[in-house]
Design an enzyme around this catalytic site. Structure first.
Site, PDB file in Angstrom:
ATOM      1  N   ASP A  23      37.433  30.716 -40.959  1.00  0.00           N
ATOM      2  CA  ASP A  23      39.016  30.432 -40.147  1.00  0.00           C
ATOM      3  C   ASP A  23      40.053  31.270 -41.507  1.00  0.00           C
ATOM      4  O   ASP A  23      39.689  31.330 -42.421  1.00  0.00           O
ATOM      5  CB  ASP A  23      39.255  29.069 -40.234  1.00  0.00           C
ATOM      6  CG  ASP A  23      38.664  28.270 -39.116  1.00  0.00           C
ATOM      7  OD1 ASP A  23      38.303  29.047 -37.900  1.00  0.00           O
ATOM      8  OD2 ASP A  23      38.270  27.377 -39.095  1.00  0.00           O
TER       9      ASP A  23
ATOM     10  N   CYS B 117      34.879  26.898 -40.776  1.00  0.00           N
ATOM     11  CA  CYS B 117      35.005  25.716 -39.691  1.00  0.00           C
ATOM     12  C   CYS B 117      33.826  24.855 -40.034  1.00  0.00           C
ATOM     13  O   CYS B 117      32.511  25.069 -40.379  1.00  0.00           O
ATOM     14  CB  CYS B 117      34.764  26.422 -38.488  1.00  0.00           C
ATOM     15  SG  CYS B 117      34.529  25.298 -37.114  1.00  0.00           S
TER      16      CYS B 117
END
Ligand SMILES: [Ca+2]
Ligand SMILES: [Ca+2]
Ligand SMILES: [Ca+2]
Ligand SMILES: [Ca+2]
Ligand SMILES: [Ca+2]
Ligand SMILES: [Ca+2]
Ligand SMILES: [Ca+2]
Ligand SMILES: [Ca+2]
Ligand SMILES: [Ca+2]
Ligand SMILES: [Ca+2]
Ligand SMILES: [Ca+2]
Ligand SMILES: [Ca+2]
Ligand SMILES: [Ca+2]
Ligand SMILES: [Ca+2]
Ligand SMILES: [Ca+2]
Ligand SMILES: [Ca+2]
Lengths: 158, 158, 158, 158, 158, 158, 158, 158, 158, 158
Positions: free
Chosen positions: A63, A56
């Site tokens: 992520d 992120c």
């Protein structure tokens, strides 16, 4: 028939058949292509990549996504090992879900100049809400068979 | 046979058959009981409550869970409408996943003094990781049939 | 071998092979039995009855359930058509979920005097919460094979 | 090791490797056996037979079942082609669900004298209610691995 | 902790990290082992191998299976690449379902001398009936966690 | 009606009804056809072949695929046993996923001159990413019913 | 509204409400029709018949299929009991998969002269490869709702 | 926005908010409507009703169905409680599958004069064959989103 | 009841409620604990972590796993955010599947001194074969409810 | 490429990166937007929100829904955290199913002026019948890929 084309298809490749380390970023990844074994036919190739991860850009937290890429090749098809390494190069790279999915689709498009391409990015939930991103280069070419990707929706629990 | 016990079973109840508003907190909720229609038999009653929500005590953000409650009644069974209102009373109440699941189990146990009880709390993921909480009052009573709850695990995407 | 016992097994039955109308209540239903074709073996018979409906004794509104009955016969097995009619007789009969499930189990037990019996009542949700009722006559007999009923839990939506 | 036993295992068989027609009844079917290739080990063999059909002895109408047979061999294992023909021999034979399932289990038991055997008969619904029959020769032998058959229950519609 | 043992674990191996061709038969395959990184703990390792194929010893026609192997290591664990090559060596080798499954389990047992081992062979249907073979070396060791393999049964069509 | 055409349909076939060994390569396989029993109707025939395997032309390692072939016949339909043997002939033949799938589709097309044909090749993952290949001869003929193949996508684990 | 038409709809039928034996062949089966209760509306009727079996015309061995029939009636709808008996009449009748599926579709079409009809034949695997047959009388009528049949594809094992 | 319309929407209703008993027949049921809160938008409303039962007009035996109703409202939307009571009124009413499904669709259409409506009736099997009925008022309006109903087909057992 | 313990439970924590970056390795990760809110009850807590990734120590290529951790706390429960960061710290850390799974289990055990703990590591396939690792600290404590983890097995394709 | 746009995209946001409490009502929620990172491409973004709850405006009782929102952005995309807070603001707000779903769709449309948007509201059952609401702003833009939402229908029990 495509049976004699194996040697030609793979010469010049820098990664296939060699030990390779993970590229440090998408920019450093070398995405490679081989000749389409059936350039006179319109067909669709699908890669499912359930092992995708990036960071992120706001928080640096990991992520995860399940990516599915469909394309109808013209002169070239993507070389799978280089695709795997390119996707692996996002491991320590910050990118928002929407932009990340799009950037991958655009880079493969640029390499292959396919007749058509689409990418589905099925991201793991954050804040209880997963984001999916669906992009294609335009209307699928007529007469080519392109099944739905059929990735199950997120159900929460229960 | 239990056919004639309907009137007796429900008299004295304050919520069944009346318009009722959601209790403001678990403390204000009135959890009620009715006589076990078959007190001479050992059987298991299961409630599935996929519509549970509370608040995170640290951030005030909503949490969601799928709860499943199993119990083997002795003299009393829980009155369903009051159970529904009790569960609804967590709506604006802060509670951690582990404590919240346990508190619900303990409160029903206190009301019913059942032969045995268990509660499974299947919480929606936070930070990509769901928490499940499994509690029972002890070894299930011998000879009573208690199937697994079988709530599907969380799979992420893909 | 059981091949010659067909005639004997069905004589005396009042419903099998005849046109029959739905009994008006469980009390009026005639639940019938035939000789166990293999009384010297311990085996389990399962009936799944996903077409069960009764009435709520408080509101008169319809209730629905999926019932599954397992038993280990001794001298008798239940005659299927009479079982179907007996279950159909609850159509306009008021009964709470817990009592209704138990009553059906007890009635079959009374008829057959089986070595063992269990009934699972999987009721459709009311107020967002389904009730399941699980009853067996006691510890299953040793050495008899009785698979789990495996009826999927209620998941709400999503 | 069992690699050299192929010839021995199959000599004397009357059906394997020959054109064979469907036996007219279970009595006319020849169920055959071959030596257990690993008689010194305790293991379980499972046959799933979703293509079973017989006739209702009362109405002459077709019945269908999914059968699953598990056994722990001693000296013999069943020869698959003869098993297939034996099961096919019920095609025009009348038999009740309970008796039919048991008879098949008993016949295989008689042929093989296995350490243990079980059969699950999962019959298609009649009158909206399917019947399952579960039989085993007794407590499974200790230390042998025998997974659940896991045939999905009947759900009706919806 | 096992973090420093990587070099030791893999030295002496003949296949890991080298280009390797498929062994011509199980006898020519070299199944290799590495030290158990946690020999003081009892844990279970599972390999799922859905890409297994061999030949029918009677007809020479291909057979396919999904294999799942569970074991509780003592001093050694199997080296995955050599396991893959060993399983691949059945490609042009004739073997009956029962014997083939057992032989694989016995060979791995011989190599590793594990505390316990089991193998499930889930074969594709022939003549409409798939065969499963389930073998374990004996009662699972107490206190070790060994989940069910949970391979779905064969359903035919519909 | 097509009831009398059986004899005609199968005469001249070299493999059906005979013992046959696996062809050594696709080139040596004899793919055969029989007359379309309903040449005046437009219908679709689907073969699912989950037992396909070939070799990787670079490494010699086995590859596996699930193939599904749909076609709308004109004068001929493919003879199933010869199709099975043709698909089996890839067992020891090197071929890339894309080319292999296409070559099979093209060969059947050449044999049958169908009104339309498509092939889906659903390959097992390599490097964590499965490849699917979808090809059809062009726009499906209007008014012919051709359901989606509906092969589930690859989900990884979890 | 169609409430008063029951008597008219069923008079003249030879099988409904009578004991009937299985016809010996499709030719001897009497397929019957009743008036469409809503001839002024275009709607689709679907029959799922998972209990279909016939014989292989080459080997005499049993074949099994799951059939699904969809049609848009004009003046007539098929009488279900006669359809069941007609399908049952293939029990001892030899027919290839493709022809059998088509013949059933054509016979119902002939009886009903529907606005449109389709049949899906989902056959159990032989030689590891199931055949599906999909036929419709032509382009579905515009504005009529005809959902996909959605019969799951064959997955083999694993 | 529709937030202030609640009072208006429900005034004049005879059943919502009152104790109500099940109507004795469809004719006696009062199906009611409330103003469409968003009459300027084209959207689709779906009701799933898995708790439907009626009687067979020939035998008086219970029938069960799972109904799904989709419609695009114009000025009115159906009031849910009255819909529930209307569907409940078939409980002791005889109706054939095809006519019953159509009658329900037509009655709702008459009440609401919607832009478009469809009903799917998914009936439980009788004689081993379930009937589905699919009706819509015509081509769905352009630009309105109407997902497939996706009710799983009947699979029998196995 | 545990309602007043929130403040106490979280003081002293270094990561909860703060911005935190991913630890560079498991050694640098700070795994934290909070008081068990119900130390007088025996219950089980489950974390599902489908977003786990580490590196192969031989090739440096990414590995992925779905982890599920169950434990029965004594005095302490793990603080979820620190667990998430600890698991994230394997992102650029090399570890074999077996050792990695075990190391995580052992580290949590060391932190919490739970009554009992188990970890299931469900790794994505490499070379077509996924590895699962199952470890628990010993026989589960009597009378505590610990459902199966139920993670679906790997099926390949088809 | 979008890699350098992170700073710009998030400046001016009031909630992202800050502690935020749940807005008291939809009117008080601040729904925010960030620039579309790929404004020159037509792609679809999907949010699945299985954690939605509001109140029934008639009874004050909680309602639950699974919402799925798809849109094709023009200049703006929605900021996820603000979307989460906006959806959370319905927690103590009364709204009918149809109006609530529509209002959410309209509000996001107003904020983003997307090329196209749709919302599916999949509500938990009340009175045994769930309501789904499907709305889109009009015909989907040509050439943009928008997969079906595929949320499973409600099945009741069984
Ligand atoms: Ca962005
Ligand atoms: Ca989350
Ligand atoms: Ca706590
Ligand atoms: Ca009661
Ligand atoms: Ca409900
Ligand atoms: Ca009998
Ligand atoms: Ca053998
Ligand atoms: Ca087969
Ligand atoms: Ca190639
Ligand atoms: Ca792989
Ligand atoms: Ca033919
Ligand atoms: Ca009618
Ligand atoms: Ca039936
Ligand atoms: Ca290791
Ligand atoms: Ca409204
Ligand atoms: Ca309900």
């Amino acid at each position: 028939m495509s049976k004699k084309s194996t040697a030609t298809e793979t010469e010049g490749l820098t990664q296939l058949g060699h030990a390779t380390s993970l590229p440090a970023s998408p920019d450093q990844a070398v995405l490679e292509r081989v000749p389409n074994p059936h350039p006179d036919q319109s067909y669709c190739i699908r890669f499912a990549a359930p092992e995708f991860t990036s960071l992120c850009p706001l928080t640096g937290q990991p992520d995860f996504a399940h990516l599915v890429i469909d394309y109808v090749p013209r002169k070239w098809i993507v070389e799978s090992k280089s695709l795997k390494l390119y996707l692996g190069s996002f491991r320590n790279h910050g990118s928002f879900h929407e932009a990340c999915t799009m950037d991958i689709g655009l880079r493969i498009k640029e390499l292959l100049s396919p007749r058509w391409l689409r990418i589905g990015g099925y991201w793991y939930p954050r804040g209880g809400m997963p984001i999916d991103v669906f992009w294609q280069t335009g209307e699928p070419p007529k007469g080519v068979w392109i099944p739905e990707q059929g990735v199950p929706g997120y159900r929460g629990r229960g």
